[in-house]
Design a protein around this motif. Sequence first.
Motif, PDB file in Angstrom:
ATOM      1  N   VAL A  39      -4.375  18.183   9.617  1.00 51.08           N
ATOM      2  CA  VAL A  39      -4.392  17.170   8.556  1.00 51.08           C
ATOM      3  C   VAL A  39      -5.600  17.428   7.659  1.00 51.08           C
ATOM      4  N   GLN A  40      -5.350  17.665   6.380  1.00 52.24           N
ATOM      5  CA  GLN A  40      -6.416  17.980   5.434  1.00 52.24           C
ATOM      6  C   GLN A  40      -7.034  16.739   4.791  1.00 52.24           C
ATOM      7  N   GLY A  41      -6.279  15.669   4.639  1.00 55.73           N
ATOM      8  CA  GLY A  41      -6.859  14.476   4.012  1.00 55.73           C
ATOM      9  C   GLY A  41      -5.797  13.431   3.713  1.00 55.73           C
ATOM     10  N   ILE A  42      -6.269  12.205   3.445  1.00 55.63           N
ATOM     11  CA  ILE A  42      -5.410  11.068   3.099  1.00 55.63           C
ATOM     12  C   ILE A  42      -5.871  10.529   1.750  1.00 55.63           C
ATOM     13  N   ASP A  43      -4.936  10.265   0.872  1.00 52.62           N
ATOM     14  CA  ASP A  43      -5.238   9.705  -0.453  1.00 52.62           C
ATOM     15  C   ASP A  43      -4.453   8.411  -0.632  1.00 52.62           C
ATOM     16  N   ILE A  44      -5.177   7.279  -0.723  1.00 53.80           N
ATOM     17  CA  ILE A  44      -4.542   5.982  -0.971  1.00 53.80           C
ATOM     18  C   ILE A  44      -4.321   5.830  -2.476  1.00 53.80           C
ATOM     19  N   ASP A  45      -3.063   5.637  -2.872  1.00 58.50           N
ATOM     20  CA  ASP A  45      -2.721   5.572  -4.287  1.00 58.50           C
ATOM     21  C   ASP A  45      -2.756   4.143  -4.836  1.00 58.50           C
ATOM     22  N   LYS A  46      -2.270   3.173  -4.063  1.00 52.13           N
ATOM     23  CA  LYS A  46      -2.142   1.810  -4.586  1.00 52.13           C
ATOM     24  C   LYS A  46      -2.403   0.810  -3.479  1.00 52.13           C
ATOM     25  N   THR A  47      -3.164  -0.238  -3.801  1.00 47.88           N
ATOM     26  CA  THR A  47      -3.375  -1.361  -2.895  1.00 47.88           C
ATOM     27  C   THR A  47      -3.231  -2.644  -3.703  1.00 47.88           C
ATOM     28  N   ASP A  48      -2.071  -3.296  -3.618  1.00 49.83           N
ATOM     29  CA  ASP A  48      -1.786  -4.511  -4.379  1.00 49.83           C
ATOM     30  C   ASP A  48      -1.309  -5.599  -3.430  1.00 49.83           C
ATOM     31  N   LEU A 106       0.846  -1.205   0.000  1.00 48.23           N
ATOM     32  CA  LEU A 106       0.000   0.000   0.000  1.00 48.23           C
ATOM     33  C   LEU A 106       0.873   1.244   0.000  1.00 48.23           C
ATOM     34  N   SER A 107       0.520   2.219  -0.847  1.00 53.61           N
ATOM     35  CA  SER A 107       1.162   3.542  -0.861  1.00 53.61           C
ATOM     36  C   SER A 107       0.080   4.615  -0.772  1.00 53.61           C
ATOM     37  N   TYR A 108       0.422   5.743  -0.172  1.00 48.97           N
ATOM     38  CA  TYR A 108      -0.566   6.791   0.062  1.00 48.97           C
ATOM     39  C   TYR A 108       0.140   8.138   0.229  1.00 48.97           C
ATOM     40  N   SER A 109      -0.616   9.197   0.299  1.00 50.47           N
ATOM     41  CA  SER A 109      -0.090  10.542   0.497  1.00 50.47           C
ATOM     42  C   SER A 109      -0.927  11.263   1.546  1.00 50.47           C
ATOM     43  N   VAL A 110      -0.283  12.203   2.245  1.00 49.34           N
ATOM     44  CA  VAL A 110      -0.924  12.964   3.327  1.00 49.34           C
ATOM     45  C   VAL A 110      -0.915  14.444   2.950  1.00 49.34           C
ATOM     46  N   ARG A 111      -2.053  15.085   3.045  1.00 47.33           N
ATOM     47  CA  ARG A 111      -2.180  16.521   2.798  1.00 47.33           C
ATOM     48  C   ARG A 111      -2.372  17.242   4.137  1.00 47.33           C
ATOM     49  N   TRP A 112      -1.535  18.280   4.394  1.00 44.20           N
ATOM     50  CA  TRP A 112      -1.590  18.967   5.680  1.00 44.20           C
ATOM     51  C   TRP A 112      -1.121  20.411   5.512  1.00 44.20           C
ATOM     52  N   ASN A 113      -1.418  21.213   6.518  1.00 43.82           N
ATOM     53  CA  ASN A 113      -0.939  22.593   6.554  1.00 43.82           C
ATOM     54  C   ASN A 113      -0.690  22.997   8.008  1.00 43.82           C
ATOM     55  N   ILE A 114      -0.150  24.200   8.198  1.00 41.04           N
ATOM     56  CA  ILE A 114       0.201  24.701   9.533  1.00 41.04           C
ATOM     57  C   ILE A 114      -0.977  25.497  10.078  1.00 41.04           C
ATOM     58  N   ASN A 115      -1.378  25.198  11.308  1.00 43.33           N
ATOM     59  CA  ASN A 115      -2.435  25.988  11.933  1.00 43.33           C
ATOM     60  C   ASN A 115      -1.953  26.745  13.173  1.00 43.33           C
ATOM     61  N   ASN A 116      -0.716  26.478  13.618  1.00 45.52           N
ATOM     62  CA  ASN A 116      -0.141  27.240  14.727  1.00 45.52           C
ATOM     63  C   ASN A 116       1.363  27.288  14.500  1.00 45.52           C
ATOM     64  N   LEU A 117       1.861  28.419  13.970  1.00 46.67           N
ATOM     65  CA  LEU A 117       3.259  28.511  13.570  1.00 46.67           C
ATOM     66  C   LEU A 117       4.232  28.404  14.743  1.00 46.67           C
ATOM     67  N   PRO A 118       4.027  29.064  15.892  1.00 43.91           N
ATOM     68  CA  PRO A 118       4.983  28.894  16.998  1.00 43.91           C
ATOM     69  C   PRO A 118       5.108  27.446  17.450  1.00 43.91           C
ATOM     70  N   LEU A 119       3.986  26.726  17.557  1.00 46.94           N
ATOM     71  CA  LEU A 119       4.067  25.319  17.935  1.00 46.94           C
ATOM     72  C   LEU A 119       4.779  24.507  16.860  1.00 46.94           C
ATOM     73  N   PHE A 120       4.503  24.798  15.609  1.00 46.84           N
ATOM     74  CA  PHE A 120       5.127  24.062  14.508  1.00 46.84           C
ATOM     75  C   PHE A 120       6.642  24.233  14.511  1.00 46.84           C
ATOM     76  N   GLN A 121       7.139  25.434  14.829  1.00 50.69           N
ATOM     77  CA  GLN A 121       8.569  25.686  14.756  1.00 50.69           C
ATOM     78  C   GLN A 121       9.326  25.281  16.019  1.00 50.69           C
ATOM     79  N   PHE A 122       8.670  25.340  17.172  1.00 51.39           N
ATOM     80  CA  PHE A 122       9.415  25.166  18.418  1.00 51.39           C
ATOM     81  C   PHE A 122       8.996  23.949  19.241  1.00 51.39           C
ATOM     82  N   GLN A 123       7.853  23.329  18.934  1.00 55.02           N
ATOM     83  CA  GLN A 123       7.408  22.221  19.771  1.00 55.02           C
ATOM     84  C   GLN A 123       8.102  20.914  19.413  1.00 55.02           C
TER      85      GLN A 123
END
Length: 394
Positions: free
Chosen positions: A272-281, A197-214
Amino acid sequence: MRIFDGLKHIPGLAMAGKKNPWGKPAGNGGGSGSDGGDGGDGAGGETGSGDDGPRNPWLPGGGAGASGQRKPGGRRSASIEDIFKNRGPEGPRRAGGGGGPGLRLPERPGGGSWVPVLLVGLAVIWTAFTSVHFVQPGEEATVTRFGGKYVGSFGPGTNVSYPWPISVVEKENVVAIRTEDVPSKLILTGDQNLVDLSYSVRWNINNLPLFQFQLEDPVETVREVAETAMRSSVAEKTLDTVISGAGRADIQANVQTRMQAILDGYGAGINVQGIDIDKTDPPEPVVEAFNDVLAAQQDAERELNGARRYSQRLLARAEGDAEQFNQIYSEYRLAPEVTRRRLYYETMEAVLSRTDKTVIDADGVTPYLPLREVERRGRAQAGDASRTTNDGGQ
């Protein structure tokens, strides 16, 4: 080059018995002061007046008198080492002085140096460039001071801080959707099978101080959390469900929910904006066998569908017959004798219509007549007549 030009004449003058232009006789150390001439005036040499000898052209004010003693304020003769080191007898020469070439800044009108003015100008330019920050729409910036202490954030617009390195401003786009692709991995399903199985994760930053320092490495954390959530979600499904795609939407939703809960627990500042499954073999070594299993399952499903259609047709026919019987029974209850006769006639008609014999129950009529044979002969005669007519017409 002027230095070497002066040096190369010294051996020639000594061999010619002439006077040394640096203030001493080239050959004879005696004399009554005739060596103290002015370098081109013979009278001065004869009188031995003790005037200063020829000056060293490389040392301003240099040279010794006829007595060989340095006069007050005079200079000794320069050595080769002094010449090449840009030194005088009294020490190093000032840059731009008469002792050799050098860069010298022009003086200000009042006689001061331009260096403080240049330093102040550079400081102003440095402050202007490192203190003013333009944050674009969709971006945010964090401000740290004195080696990494977080002191605040900047929103979109023009912002001012202390100059670098007192304050350091780091900008990040918090609106853009970022994608992390996870390559193929073997994951165990709920029925103890493996799926590639292969997949991709779509995400963005919603709190910049936590993202940079946590977190030390937020991007790597996203990958690790995604793999953990995916393995947990696939373990709840069977292999057929995962490969056929019937449960893919459920798996994607479960992974997104699990990831968001874990990242919020870490304080990662990530949405986390979403998960996309690309392949299931299936795994590569069992692909052929798995394809055979899928083909057999498809054949079984096709046969089951045919059986379902046949049963539906039989059921519809049975329901129709039952409805018809109910209608006849209702009529029979109203007129039993008439209904019985009609049913008898209809039944006999259905049975006798499939035989080649005709039975007539009447007086004066032969009980059995080969009506079918008569019919067949009549059709044959009609056919012969039509052919004869066609031949005569032609």
